[in-house]
Design an enzyme around this catalytic site. Structure first.
Site, PDB file in Angstrom:
ATOM      1  N   ASP A 175      53.309  34.451  60.265  1.00  0.00           N
ATOM      2  CA  ASP A 175      53.461  35.218  61.503  1.00  0.00           C
ATOM      3  C   ASP A 175      53.403  36.710  61.166  1.00  0.00           C
ATOM      4  O   ASP A 175      52.486  37.139  60.463  1.00  0.00           O
ATOM      5  CB  ASP A 175      54.744  34.821  62.234  1.00  0.00           C
ATOM      6  CG  ASP A 175      54.775  35.295  63.686  1.00  0.00           C
ATOM      7  OD1 ASP A 175      54.228  34.588  64.551  1.00  0.00           O
ATOM      8  OD2 ASP A 175      55.314  36.383  63.945  1.00  0.00           O
ATOM      9  N   TYR A 308      55.111  44.220  68.308  1.00  0.00           N
ATOM     10  CA  TYR A 308      53.821  43.906  68.926  1.00  0.00           C
ATOM     11  C   TYR A 308      53.162  45.166  69.474  1.00  0.00           C
ATOM     12  O   TYR A 308      51.959  45.378  69.295  1.00  0.00           O
ATOM     13  CB  TYR A 308      54.013  42.878  70.052  1.00  0.00           C
ATOM     14  CG  TYR A 308      54.304  41.490  69.572  1.00  0.00           C
ATOM     15  CD1 TYR A 308      53.285  40.549  69.439  1.00  0.00           C
ATOM     16  CD2 TYR A 308      55.598  41.098  69.232  1.00  0.00           C
ATOM     17  CE1 TYR A 308      53.550  39.264  68.995  1.00  0.00           C
ATOM     18  CE2 TYR A 308      55.873  39.821  68.784  1.00  0.00           C
ATOM     19  CZ  TYR A 308      54.847  38.904  68.662  1.00  0.00           C
ATOM     20  OH  TYR A 308      55.099  37.635  68.206  1.00  0.00           O
ATOM     21  N   HIS A 368      53.305  26.280  62.738  1.00  0.00           N
ATOM     22  CA  HIS A 368      53.493  27.711  62.564  1.00  0.00           C
ATOM     23  C   HIS A 368      54.746  28.052  61.764  1.00  0.00           C
ATOM     24  O   HIS A 368      54.760  29.013  61.001  1.00  0.00           O
ATOM     25  CB  HIS A 368      53.567  28.361  63.950  1.00  0.00           C
ATOM     26  CG  HIS A 368      53.634  29.848  63.917  1.00  0.00           C
ATOM     27  ND1 HIS A 368      52.610  30.622  63.423  1.00  0.00           N
ATOM     28  CD2 HIS A 368      54.604  30.711  64.317  1.00  0.00           C
ATOM     29  CE1 HIS A 368      52.933  31.902  63.532  1.00  0.00           C
ATOM     30  NE2 HIS A 368      54.146  31.983  64.058  1.00  0.00           N
TER      31      HIS A 368
END
Length: 403
Positions: A175, A308, A368
């Site tokens: 990630d 982000y 993930h």
């Protein structure tokens, strides 16, 4: 280096339960299942359990059973931040310093299932494990001004390792840990001889950038694994990545909901825990522990979204972009673990555009959160890469830490 104790104030727990008791829920279409997002019955069940049955203090005790520490770390242009981290040195003289870097919506907790195994010598290798709560996550502080981007996250991790006496070390991440460890390899190649990742963000090789890989890609037909992987990647791009657009553009607006509504935070994270794993059998206690770490986090759940925004709005001179981390980085040897239910699953030739790949494994299961879903497989992959007979055997040797 000072020990750290997770200790959420009783009034915060009381407020959480009060908010949960007043929760209101939307209706739901019949037979919607997970297609529209987190199902109503699951969110209601977890909300009730979070309020009436979930024992945060018991989970807190488990968190405190790990080797928790904290220390002040300063990066250029920002005040010092109090950074929390797990630190488990190995007693073996063959140990390699390894920093484990998490992402969203995960945490340092993901490394916990591997701690015992990584400490033990096997195939002539063991690991000194460092697993920080990234700034803005978990029990670490977060910056209060803009432009804390990938470069600053990488600098935080690098300076933490230096502060522990490790001038050379290896990295592992998925990630955001992929982007951050890639950034570390770009900025500090003299300190990082090798890096391992279980998430690949890579592009199709081009004739100008990677002519040999482009030729292989052109003449080799896609395998069944490649076709399924591209289908998974297409699903994520079209059906699973709406969260990323919101968090990358207006994180503050979303942050009000995730901070004020524990049910909103639960539903927001639950969807990802379900959709991003390979049918992992989550228990309610696991789910609520993950969510509670965000809800009770030092910087608050809204802060975790800011990476982000900063990653795609680099403004400072010398900022490292996401695109740079997805290109060839020449000086750090790479180990790539391909999980079948990762968010993007690329052909092997694509992954080899990232740098000098010396180790690859194609896993039969896992998604993930690979360290949490398949910890034994990840430990095995690290031992294969860094142990006797592996391409990075004796990449770093420090002996037992003196700190």
């Amino acid at each position: 280096m000072a020990s750290y104790q997770v200790a959420v104030a009783e009034e915060k727990i009381d407020l959480l339960k009060k908010k949960l008791s007043f929760a209101t829920f939307p209706d739901e279409l019949e037979d919607a299942a997970w297609d529209y997002g987190a199902p109503l019955q699951d969110v209601k069940r977890l909300t009730k359990y979070w309020e009436q049955g979930f024992d945060w203090r018991a989970q807190e005790a488990k968190l405190n059973s790990f080797p928790n520490y904290h220390k002040g770390i300063r990066v250029d242009g920002f005040p010092e931040l109090d950074i929390h981290y797990l630190y488990q040195p190995s007693d073996s003289p063959d140990a390699i310093p390894l920093i484990f870097v998490h992402g969203w919506p995960g945490s340092y907790l993901e490394v916990s299932k591997m701690l015992s195994a990584l400490k033990q010598s096997n195939k002539g290798v063991s690991f000194h494990v460092v697993a920080p709560s990234l700034p803005n996550f978990g029990w670490s502080e977060g910056p209060k001004k803009q432009d804390f981007g990938l470069k600053q996250y990488a600098e935080t991790c690098h300076r933490l390792m230096q502060s522990l006496g490790y001038e050379k070390y290896v990295t592992q991440g998925g990630d955001w840990g992929f982007y951050i460890t890639r950034c570390m390899g770009l900025l500090y190649p003299e300190s990082i001889p090798a890096s391992h990742t279980n998430m690949l963000r890579a592009l199709q090789p081009t004739w100008t950038g990677n002519p040999l890989l482009a030729l292989q890609h052109a003449v080799q037909p896609y395998t069944e694994r490649d076709r399924k992987g591209l289908e998974r990647s297409k699903w994520f791009a079209e059906e699973g990545s709406g969260y990323r657009l919101e968090q990358s553009t207006k994180p503050q607006t979303l942050g009000y909901s995730l901070t004020d509504s524990p049910v909103g935070l639960l539903a927001w994270m639950l969807e990802k825990l379900h959709d991003w794993t390979d049918a992992y059998p989550w228990t309610d206690d696991e789910i609520l522990t993950w969510v509670s770490i965000y809800y009770f986090s030092t910087a608050g759940p809204a802060a975790s979204l800011r990476i982000y925004y900063e990653a795609i709005h680099p403004r400072e001179a010398g900022a490292v972009t996401r695109d740079q981390t997805q290109q060839w980085i020449p000086k750090v040897k790479l180990g790539l673990l391909h999980a079948p239910r990762e968010l993007t699953v690329v052909p092997l030739t694509w992954g080899r555009t990232l740098g000098p790949v010396v180790h690859e494994s194609v896993q039969r299961k896992g998604g993930h959160f690979f360290a949490w879903e398949c910890p034994d497989a990840l430990v095995q992959d690290l031992r294969t890469m860094f142990g006797k007979g592996g391409p990075c055997y004796k990449a770093v040797r420090t002996g037992v830490t003196k700190l």
